[in-house]
Structures are given as structure tokens and as C-alpha cells.
Design an enzyme around this catalytic site. Structure first.
Site, PDB file in Angstrom:
ATOM      1  CG  ASN A  11      39.371  41.077  35.721  1.00 56.49           C
ATOM      2  OD1 ASN A  11      40.160  41.455  35.762  1.00 56.49           O
ATOM      3  ND2 ASN A  11      38.669  41.987  35.205  1.00 56.49           N
TER       4      ASN A  11
ATOM      5  CE  LYS B 270      43.650  44.724  43.323  1.00 52.00           C
ATOM      6  NZ  LYS B 270      42.240  43.505  42.584  1.00 52.00           N
TER       7      LYS B 270
ATOM      8  CB  VAL C   6      47.698  45.459  32.399  1.00 44.58           C
ATOM      9  CG1 VAL C   6      47.456  44.774  31.281  1.00 44.58           C
ATOM     10  CG2 VAL C   6      48.187  43.791  33.088  1.00 44.58           C
TER      11      VAL C   6
ATOM     12  CE1 TYR D 245      43.488  47.611  42.261  1.00 43.85           C
ATOM     13  CE2 TYR D 245      45.966  47.979  42.958  1.00 43.85           C
ATOM     14  CZ  TYR D 245      44.980  47.449  42.042  1.00 43.85           C
ATOM     15  OH  TYR D 245      44.599  46.494  41.391  1.00 43.85           O
TER      16      TYR D 245
ATOM     17  CB  THR E  20      43.707  49.208  31.584  1.00 46.42           C
ATOM     18  OG1 THR E  20      43.965  48.589  32.648  1.00 46.42           O
ATOM     19  CG2 THR E  20      43.919  46.871  31.359  1.00 46.42           C
TER      20      THR E  20
ATOM     21  CG  ASP F  57      27.404  46.510  41.121  1.00 47.87           C
ATOM     22  OD1 ASP F  57      28.338  45.753  41.927  1.00 47.87           O
ATOM     23  OD2 ASP F  57      27.213  47.339  41.594  1.00 47.87           O
TER      24      ASP F  57
HETATM   25  N1  LIG Z   1      45.822  47.102  35.167  1.00 49.40           N
HETATM   26  C1  LIG Z   1      46.848  46.555  35.731  1.00 49.40           C
HETATM   27  O1  LIG Z   1      48.345  47.312  35.729  1.00 49.40           O
HETATM   28  C2  LIG Z   1      46.245  46.220  36.916  1.00 49.40           C
HETATM   29  C3  LIG Z   1      47.751  45.706  38.252  1.00 49.40           C
HETATM   30  C4  LIG Z   1      47.396  44.639  38.778  1.00 49.40           C
HETATM   31  C5  LIG Z   1      46.209  44.070  39.129  1.00 49.40           C
HETATM   32  N2  LIG Z   1      45.524  44.927  38.280  1.00 49.40           N
HETATM   33  C6  LIG Z   1      43.939  44.650  38.723  1.00 49.40           C
HETATM   34  O2  LIG Z   1      43.473  43.536  37.450  1.00 49.40           O
HETATM   35  C7  LIG Z   1      42.073  43.602  37.588  1.00 49.40           C
HETATM   36  C8  LIG Z   1      41.701  44.323  36.231  1.00 49.40           C
HETATM   37  O3  LIG Z   1      42.121  45.180  36.208  1.00 49.40           O
HETATM   38  P1  LIG Z   1      41.920  45.761  35.037  1.00 49.40           P
HETATM   39  O4  LIG Z   1      43.031  47.252  34.504  1.00 49.40           O
HETATM   40  O5  LIG Z   1      40.936  45.871  33.354  1.00 49.40           O
HETATM   41  O6  LIG Z   1      40.181  46.853  35.436  1.00 49.40           O
HETATM   42  P2  LIG Z   1      39.599  48.041  34.590  1.00 49.40           P
HETATM   43  O7  LIG Z   1      39.562  48.813  33.323  1.00 49.40           O
HETATM   44  O8  LIG Z   1      39.317  49.515  36.078  1.00 49.40           O
HETATM   45  O9  LIG Z   1      38.627  47.506  35.338  1.00 49.40           O
HETATM   46  C9  LIG Z   1      37.791  46.944  36.229  1.00 49.40           C
HETATM   47  C10 LIG Z   1      36.572  46.372  35.732  1.00 49.40           C
HETATM   48  O10 LIG Z   1      35.444  45.794  36.782  1.00 49.40           O
HETATM   49  C11 LIG Z   1      34.558  46.038  37.203  1.00 49.40           C
HETATM   50  N3  LIG Z   1      33.902  46.735  37.988  1.00 49.40           N
HETATM   51  C12 LIG Z   1      33.990  47.646  38.636  1.00 49.40           C
HETATM   52  N4  LIG Z   1      33.553  47.650  39.947  1.00 49.40           N
HETATM   53  C13 LIG Z   1      32.828  46.359  39.863  1.00 49.40           C
HETATM   54  C14 LIG Z   1      31.350  46.245  40.706  1.00 49.40           C
HETATM   55  N5  LIG Z   1      31.098  46.801  41.604  1.00 49.40           N
HETATM   56  N6  LIG Z   1      31.084  45.243  40.258  1.00 49.40           N
HETATM   57  C15 LIG Z   1      31.289  43.965  38.840  1.00 49.40           C
HETATM   58  N7  LIG Z   1      31.782  44.893  38.350  1.00 49.40           N
HETATM   59  C16 LIG Z   1      33.005  45.912  38.872  1.00 49.40           C
HETATM   60  C17 LIG Z   1      34.297  47.198  35.890  1.00 49.40           C
HETATM   61  O11 LIG Z   1      32.747  47.601  34.941  1.00 49.40           O
HETATM   62  P3  LIG Z   1      32.554  48.681  34.689  1.00 49.40           P
HETATM   63  O12 LIG Z   1      32.848  48.413  33.157  1.00 49.40           O
HETATM   64  O13 LIG Z   1      31.129  48.242  34.496  1.00 49.40           O
HETATM   65  O14 LIG Z   1      33.415  49.712  35.141  1.00 49.40           O
HETATM   66  C18 LIG Z   1      35.041  46.632  34.575  1.00 49.40           C
HETATM   67  O15 LIG Z   1      34.866  45.512  33.916  1.00 49.40           O
HETATM   68  C19 LIG Z   1      41.465  44.084  38.312  1.00 49.40           C
HETATM   69  O16 LIG Z   1      41.212  43.001  39.667  1.00 49.40           O
HETATM   70  C20 LIG Z   1      42.612  45.614  38.778  1.00 49.40           C
HETATM   71  O17 LIG Z   1      42.673  45.505  40.527  1.00 49.40           O
HETATM   72  C21 LIG Z   1      45.252  45.349  37.274  1.00 49.40           C
END
Ligand SMILES: NC(=O)c1ccc[n+]([C@@H]2O[C@H](COP(=O)([O-])OP(=O)(O)OC[C@H]3O[C@@H](n4cnc5c(N)ncnc54)[C@H](OP(=O)(O)O)[C@@H]3O)[C@@H](O)[C@H]2O)c1
Length: 269
Positions: free
Chosen positions: A85, A170, A199, A166, A201, A58
Site C-alpha cells: 500500500n 503506478k 479516497v 505518480y 486521505t 521503509d
Molecule cells: N487516496 C487516494 O485517492 C488514492 C487514489 C489512488 C491510489 N491511491 C493509492 O493508495 C495507497 C495509499 O494511499 P493514501 O492516500 O493512504 O496515501 P498517504 O495517506 O499519502 O499514505 C502513504 C503511506 O505510504 C507510506 N510511505 C511513503 N513512502 C514510504 C516508504 N519509502 N516506505 C514505507 N512507507 C512509505 C507513508 O508513510 P509515512 O507516514 O511514514 O509518510 C504512508 O503510510 C497508495 O499506494 C496510493 O498511491 C490512493
């Protein structure tokens, strides 16, 4: 054997990093997650037989992260690629403008502090604790998955009002990436922030109709910015593009401390 450490590897983009990087068994792939048993079960089911190690991490738990570093050190002498990430993508503040969020001051403060704690402070501790292993790696690349939502020109030109905590976190992390780069470029460590694009997700899975209407308005603005934009890309497309950017990123080519997209430039969508 190239070694990769990815935080937030339990799902979404992080899990996709595990999947793509472990396709080559010569890679040592380490995923840091909050819930180790659940992710181990998912890896065993979806990615059996791969060279993947899941370690508890974490990023808001400094002592826990120290233990994670010690666990990684048992697997490899050095870390080539550290991919930060993990992030909080708060649903509470994802749809409304900052002035509307400010009508609930306590909730807004909580959301701001939580976003800063995970998305900035957590990553700063992650970097400082992993630095000795990164120094001993060959590639010496530290990648932060950031967001085009933190681009001030983009926000201002296209009036992207939602998700202020957010975006602010960032943008703060982009500055932290530049600060780490300023200090460690001389040691050959590349720090870079890469936005993954929009993305799919599952972030909008629990949205109400009202919230979805706000999301549609934002996506319409995205289309004004990028007329060819036709919706979110898959984690597979995003990670494949990011890995290409990581491969070509180089201090000598001017990427130290940079904030770029999955295209390797400032085109966010
Ligand atoms: N999806 C998009 O469109 C998008 C766009 C721009 C940027 N991003 C960036 O891309 C990255 C991944 O995004 P995503 O869409 O895959 O996000 P996501 O599906 O919400 O997954 C977030 C991940 O971060 C973990 N996490 C959250 N708090 C944490 C902590 N305190 N310690 C360790 N792990 C933690 C979560 O673990 P748990 O499973 O334990 O909750 C999960 O594995 C992020 O940095 C996000 O800001 C995403």
C-alpha cells in the site's frame, strides 16, 4: 490464523486496513511503517487490544526490509496476504501537466526518480524478500494498491494531464505485478493490482488556491468519466470494497496479474 502484512500502515488507506482487518481477532495483522513509535502510539490509542504488530519498514531500505521479514517470520510461519500500500503521492507534481512540470527539469527529474524508487523499486524488493513467507502462506495473495490514474486509456480519453510522475510510476508497478504473476502463477501465488478509487486521505490539505482550482478541473473530468461520481469516498468505504475484491480474486477466475478497481473491474470511480 490468517496473516496480513500491510505497508504504509501509518495513516490513510494503510491504517484503515489495520483497523478493518484487526476487527477480527483471529487475524494476525502486521503493519510496516517508517516511524514505528508514532504508529504504535496511534494503534494503542485508536485500536487498543487488537492483534496488531507494528514493524519498522521503509520500502526503499533493502536491508531494513530484510530485517522486517525476519521480524514477521518470528510472528508467523507464512504470510497469507501481502498488501503493498505504501507510496509516494507527490504534491509537487499533483496539479500541473507534464509540459509545465518539465519547465523545472531538475525538480521533475527528482520527482520522477523518487516516485519510481518508492512506488516501483521499493515494491519489487518488498515482493522478492517476502516471497518465501508468501509461499508458505495458505492464501498466497500479493496485492498492490495501484491507481486508475495509471490507466492509459483513461488518461488519453479524458485528458488527465496532472500527476505524471505518480501515474508513470503506478503504470510501471502494474507491469511489475504482471511480471511477478507471469513467474509465480505456477506456484499458486496471485499477484494483483487494485485501485482504491478517489479516497479522502487529506492529500489536498496543504494545496494553494491555484492548486485547488487545478484539482477542481480534474474532478470535473472525473465527473464526465463517471457522471454518478460525487467526490472522494472515505478510507472505510474504499478498504471495505478492496477487501471484498481481495476475497474473490482468484488465479482460476483470471485475476492473475490483473489491474482492477475497488469494484473488481475497470471502473475507476
Ligand atoms: N487516496 C487516494 O485517492 C488514492 C487514489 C489512488 C491510489 N491511491 C493509492 O493508495 C495507497 C495509499 O494511499 P493514501 O492516500 O493512504 O496515501 P498517504 O495517506 O499519502 O499514505 C502513504 C503511506 O505510504 C507510506 N510511505 C511513503 N513512502 C514510504 C516508504 N519509502 N516506505 C514505507 N512507507 C512509505 C507513508 O508513510 P509515512 O507516514 O511514514 O509518510 C504512508 O503510510 C497508495 O499506494 C496510493 O498511491 C490512493
Amino acid at each position: 490464523m490468517p496473516s496480513y502484512v500491510i505497508t504504509g500502515a501509518s495513516r490513510g488507506i494503510g491504517f484503515e486496513f489495520l483497523r478493518q482487518l484487526s476487527a477480527d481477532n483471529a487475524n494476525l495483522v502486521v503493519g510496516l511503517v517508517r516511524d514505528k513509535p508514532t504508529t504504535e502510539a496511534k494503534v494503542a490509542k485508536e485500536l487498543p487490544g487488537r492483534n496488531i504488530h507494528i514493524i519498522e519498514g521503509d520500502i526503499t531500505d533493502y536491508d531494513g526490509l530484510k530485517k522486517a521479514v525476519a521480524e514477521v517470520a518470528k510472528l508467523t510461519d507464512g504470510v497469507d496476504y501481502l498488501i503493498a500500500n505504501a507510496a509516494v503521492v507527490s504534491p509537487w507534481s499533483a496539479y500541473d501537466g507534464i509540459g509545465d512540470l518539465a519547465q523545472s527539469p531538475k525538480e521533475l527529474e527528482k520527482d520522477l526518480v523518487e516516485s519510481f524508487k518508492v512506488n516501483v523499486v521499493g515494491n519489487i524488493h518488498l515482493f522478492s524478500l517476502f516471497l518465501p513467507l508468501v509461499m508458505k502462506g495458505n492464501a498466497k495473495k500479493v496485492i498492490t494498491i495501484t491507481s486508475g490514474m495509471a490507466d492509459i486509456e483513461f488518461i488519453s480519453t479524458y485528458d488527465i494531464a496532472p500527476a505524471a510522475p505518480y501515474s508513470i510510476s503506478k503504470a510501471g508497478m502494474n507491469a511489475a505485478v504482471a511480471k511477478f504473476s507471469a513467474q509465480y502463477k505456477k506456484d499458486g501465488i496471485l499477484f494483483i493490482g487494485i485501485s482504491p478509487g478517489m479516497v479522502d486521505t487529506g492529500h489536498y490539505g496543504n494545496a494553494t488556491e491555484e492548486q485547488l482550482a487545478e484539482a477542481v478541473k480534474m474532478v470535473q473530468k472525473f465527473s464526465t468519466y463517471a457522471p454518478f461520481f460525487n467526490g472522494p469516498i472515505t478510507p472505510e468505504e474504499s478498504v471495505s470494497a478492496i477487501l471484498d475484491v481481495i476475497t474473490h480474486a482468484d488465479i482460476k477466475k483470471g485475476h492473475a496479474g490483473a489491474f482492477v478497481s475497488h469494484y473488481g473491474n475497470k471502473q475507476w470511480l
